[in-house]
Design a protein around this motif. Structure first.
Motif, PDB file in Angstrom:
ATOM      1  N   LEU A 182       0.842  -1.209   0.000  1.00 30.18           N
ATOM      2  CA  LEU A 182       0.000   0.000   0.000  1.00 30.18           C
ATOM      3  C   LEU A 182       0.874   1.255   0.000  1.00 30.18           C
ATOM      4  CD1 LEU A 182      -2.702   1.493   0.251  1.00 30.18           C
ATOM      5  CD2 LEU A 182      -2.676   0.988   2.707  1.00 30.18           C
ATOM      6  N   ALA A 183       1.897   1.252   0.844  1.00 27.14           N
ATOM      7  CA  ALA A 183       2.794   2.411   0.903  1.00 27.14           C
ATOM      8  C   ALA A 183       3.508   2.617  -0.438  1.00 27.14           C
ATOM      9  CB  ALA A 183       3.810   2.230   2.038  1.00 27.14           C
ATOM     10  N   ARG A 194       1.317   9.954  -3.949  1.00 28.21           N
ATOM     11  CA  ARG A 194       0.476  10.224  -2.786  1.00 28.21           C
ATOM     12  C   ARG A 194       1.214   9.896  -1.484  1.00 28.21           C
ATOM     13  NH1 ARG A 194      -5.030   7.244  -3.301  1.00 28.21           N
ATOM     14  NH2 ARG A 194      -5.564   8.762  -1.693  1.00 28.21           N
ATOM     15  N   THR A 195       2.535  10.016  -1.511  1.00 24.49           N
ATOM     16  CA  THR A 195       3.348   9.691  -0.346  1.00 24.49           C
ATOM     17  C   THR A 195       2.850  10.438   0.890  1.00 24.49           C
ATOM     18  OG1 THR A 195       5.213   9.468  -1.837  1.00 24.49           O
ATOM     19  CG2 THR A 195       5.728   9.599   0.515  1.00 24.49           C
ATOM     20  N   GLY A 196       2.654   9.705   1.966  1.00 20.36           N
ATOM     21  CA  GLY A 196       2.274  10.344   3.220  1.00 20.36           C
ATOM     22  C   GLY A 196       0.798  10.660   3.352  1.00 20.36           C
ATOM     23  N   GLU A 197       0.055  10.568   2.248  1.00 20.13           N
ATOM     24  CA  GLU A 197      -1.404  10.766   2.371  1.00 20.13           C
ATOM     25  C   GLU A 197      -1.992   9.605   3.137  1.00 20.13           C
ATOM     26  OE1 GLU A 197      -3.940  11.336  -1.099  1.00 20.13           O
ATOM     27  OE2 GLU A 197      -2.320  12.460  -2.033  1.00 20.13           O
ATOM     28  N   PRO A 198      -2.924   9.875   4.022  1.00 20.39           N
ATOM     29  CA  PRO A 198      -3.513   8.739   4.727  1.00 20.39           C
ATOM     30  C   PRO A 198      -4.398   7.921   3.789  1.00 20.39           C
ATOM     31  CG  PRO A 198      -4.559  10.800   5.414  1.00 20.39           C
ATOM     32  CD  PRO A 198      -3.470  11.162   4.438  1.00 20.39           C
ATOM     33  N   ILE A 199      -4.067   6.655   3.638  1.00 19.19           N
ATOM     34  CA  ILE A 199      -4.926   5.724   2.915  1.00 19.19           C
ATOM     35  C   ILE A 199      -5.198   4.586   3.900  1.00 19.19           C
ATOM     36  CG2 ILE A 199      -5.199   4.210   0.920  1.00 19.19           C
ATOM     37  CD1 ILE A 199      -3.100   5.960  -0.524  1.00 19.19           C
ATOM     38  N   THR A 200      -6.477   4.369   4.165  1.00 21.71           N
ATOM     39  CA  THR A 200      -6.851   3.442   5.226  1.00 21.71           C
ATOM     40  C   THR A 200      -7.071   2.046   4.669  1.00 21.71           C
ATOM     41  OG1 THR A 200      -7.920   5.247   6.396  1.00 21.71           O
ATOM     42  CG2 THR A 200      -8.577   3.015   7.014  1.00 21.71           C
ATOM     43  N   SER A 226      -7.167  -8.022  -4.922  1.00 25.75           N
ATOM     44  CA  SER A 226      -6.598  -8.192  -6.254  1.00 25.75           C
ATOM     45  C   SER A 226      -6.325  -6.871  -6.970  1.00 25.75           C
ATOM     46  CB  SER A 226      -7.546  -9.030  -7.107  1.00 25.75           C
ATOM     47  OG  SER A 226      -8.793  -8.374  -7.183  1.00 25.75           O
ATOM     48  N   ASP A 227      -6.891  -5.779  -6.484  1.00 23.74           N
ATOM     49  CA  ASP A 227      -6.752  -4.552  -7.276  1.00 23.74           C
ATOM     50  C   ASP A 227      -6.555  -3.271  -6.447  1.00 23.74           C
ATOM     51  OD1 ASP A 227      -9.266  -4.241  -6.195  1.00 23.74           O
ATOM     52  OD2 ASP A 227     -10.353  -4.601  -8.061  1.00 23.74           O
ATOM     53  N   PHE A 228      -6.129  -3.435  -5.175  1.00 22.75           N
ATOM     54  CA  PHE A 228      -6.040  -2.216  -4.352  1.00 22.75           C
ATOM     55  C   PHE A 228      -4.954  -1.264  -4.832  1.00 22.75           C
ATOM     56  CE2 PHE A 228      -3.289  -5.106  -1.864  1.00 22.75           C
ATOM     57  CZ  PHE A 228      -2.197  -4.296  -1.583  1.00 22.75           C
ATOM     58  N   GLU A 229      -3.898  -1.825  -5.449  1.00 27.88           N
ATOM     59  CA  GLU A 229      -2.841  -0.917  -5.914  1.00 27.88           C
ATOM     60  C   GLU A 229      -3.341  -0.028  -7.052  1.00 27.88           C
ATOM     61  OE1 GLU A 229      -1.068  -4.544  -5.667  1.00 27.88           O
ATOM     62  OE2 GLU A 229       0.913  -3.807  -5.012  1.00 27.88           O
ATOM     63  N   ILE A 230      -4.173  -0.608  -7.906  1.00 28.11           N
ATOM     64  CA  ILE A 230      -4.778   0.191  -8.989  1.00 28.11           C
ATOM     65  C   ILE A 230      -5.717   1.239  -8.381  1.00 28.11           C
ATOM     66  CG2 ILE A 230      -6.169   0.120 -11.102  1.00 28.11           C
ATOM     67  CD1 ILE A 230      -5.426  -2.883 -11.306  1.00 28.11           C
ATOM     68  N   ALA A 231      -6.496   0.811  -7.395  1.00 28.44           N
ATOM     69  CA  ALA A 231      -7.441   1.739  -6.756  1.00 28.44           C
ATOM     70  C   ALA A 231      -6.711   2.950  -6.180  1.00 28.44           C
ATOM     71  CB  ALA A 231      -8.245   1.011  -5.676  1.00 28.44           C
ATOM     72  N   VAL A 232      -5.530   2.704  -5.623  1.00 28.99           N
ATOM     73  CA  VAL A 232      -4.753   3.808  -5.039  1.00 28.99           C
ATOM     74  C   VAL A 232      -4.368   4.825  -6.116  1.00 28.99           C
ATOM     75  CG1 VAL A 232      -2.510   4.375  -3.979  1.00 28.99           C
ATOM     76  CG2 VAL A 232      -3.941   2.549  -3.015  1.00 28.99           C
ATOM     77  N   THR A 233      -4.043   4.347  -7.309  1.00 28.41           N
ATOM     78  CA  THR A 233      -3.704   5.311  -8.369  1.00 28.41           C
ATOM     79  C   THR A 233      -4.920   6.138  -8.777  1.00 28.41           C
ATOM     80  OG1 THR A 233      -4.083   3.762 -10.177  1.00 28.41           O
ATOM     81  CG2 THR A 233      -1.863   3.855  -9.324  1.00 28.41           C
ATOM     82  N   PHE A 234      -6.114   5.630  -8.532  1.00 26.61           N
ATOM     83  CA  PHE A 234      -7.341   6.373  -8.867  1.00 26.61           C
ATOM     84  C   PHE A 234      -7.918   7.123  -7.664  1.00 26.61           C
ATOM     85  CE2 PHE A 234      -6.888   3.729 -12.532  1.00 26.61           C
ATOM     86  CZ  PHE A 234      -7.336   4.545 -13.563  1.00 26.61           C
ATOM     87  N   GLY A 235      -7.132   7.205  -6.597  1.00 26.61           N
ATOM     88  CA  GLY A 235      -7.529   8.078  -5.501  1.00 26.61           C
ATOM     89  C   GLY A 235      -8.227   7.409  -4.330  1.00 26.61           C
TER      90      GLY A 235
END
Ligand SMILES: *Cc1c(COP(=O)(O)O)cnc(C)c1O
Length: 238
Positions: A28-29, A37-43, A210-219
């Motif tokens: 996730l990091a 998005r370094t340092g942004e809180p992603i839960t 299966s797709d959280f890394e992609i989701a992170v790129t979409f915010g």
């Protein structure tokens, strides 16, 4: 004590869960860095449906506090005892909610991610008033317009936000979606983000094992991860 909490399971299962949890945290990091998005809180909402307390407790002991369950009844068997022990647990309901379970859901959960129809929104308003609990909620959008899936259609989303937030005064924080299993998730994540932006909502709950890394790129601000942390589910979850 009325809700005894089992001792942490020792040995293999716990060690494996902790290793997998650490891997998800680091992936996730990394995904956040890659997305700028370094340092942004992603839960990370750790999804524990079907998993026993013995698997959940190790990550609690390591400091994880945010969890998701998809069924009220199952959650009632596991979480009251754990919440008595760890007061700062934040439990998310991520599965469909029947109106006749709204009372129990409002009493037990801390966030309801799956508000998906007017009748439920009105029922939640009533229950929160009765119980004096103002829970944050997310609205579920059926981005793939799948008939078997819960959620409001994208074209009805703005009106549903207005109803829930402006008329019913629910504490609407954001949107949640589960993209169709057999489609490229990016389009669905992008659509959810677009609907959230135009409605001024900050939370985007999207992305699973299966797709959280992609989701992170979409915010994504919240990802919901089960299998990658806890392993295959012990019994089929719907
Ligand atoms: C089970 C579930 C998840 C977690 O799925 P995994 O693929 O096990 O990570 C996420 N969101 C919802 C709504 C779920 O029901």
């Amino acid at each position: 004590m009325s809700n005894p909490v089992q001792p942490a399971s020792s040995g293999d299962a716990a060690t494996q869960v902790l290793a997998q949890w650490a891997e998800v945290c680091s992936a996730l990091a990394k995904a956040a860095d890659k997305a700028g998005r370094t340092g942004e809180p992603i839960t990370c909402v750790a999804v524990t449906k079907t998993h026993s307390i013995g698997r959940i407790q190790p990550v609690l002991e390591q400091g994880h506090r945010i969890f998701g369950e998809n069924r009220v009844q199952e959650a009632q068997t596991k979480w009251p005892g754990l919440k008595a022990k760890w007061a700062d647990i934040e439990l998310h309901l991520i599965g469909p909610l029947q109106t006749n379970k709204a009372r129990e859901a409002v009493a037990l959960f801390d966030v309801i991610e799956t508000v998906d129809r007017e009748k439920l929104a009105r029922k939640l308003r009533d229950e929160m008033d009765k119980q004096g609990r103002a829970l944050p909620v997310y609205l579920q959008i059926n981005t793939g317009e799948e008939p078997q899936k819960a959620g409001v259609a994208p074209r009805d989303a703005d009106a549903f936000v207005r109803l829930c937030r402006d008329e019913l005064k629910l504490d609407v924080r954001g949107l949640m979606a589960i993209p169709p299993a057999d489609e490229e998730p990016s389009l669905h994540f992008a659509l959810l983000r677009k609907i959230a932006r135009r409605n001024d909502l900050s939370v985007l709950s999207m992305g699973m094992s299966s797709d959280f890394e992609i989701a992170v790129t979409f915010g994504a601000t919240h990802i919901r991860v089960g299998t990658a942390i806890f392993g295959e589910r012990e019994t089929p979850a719907q």
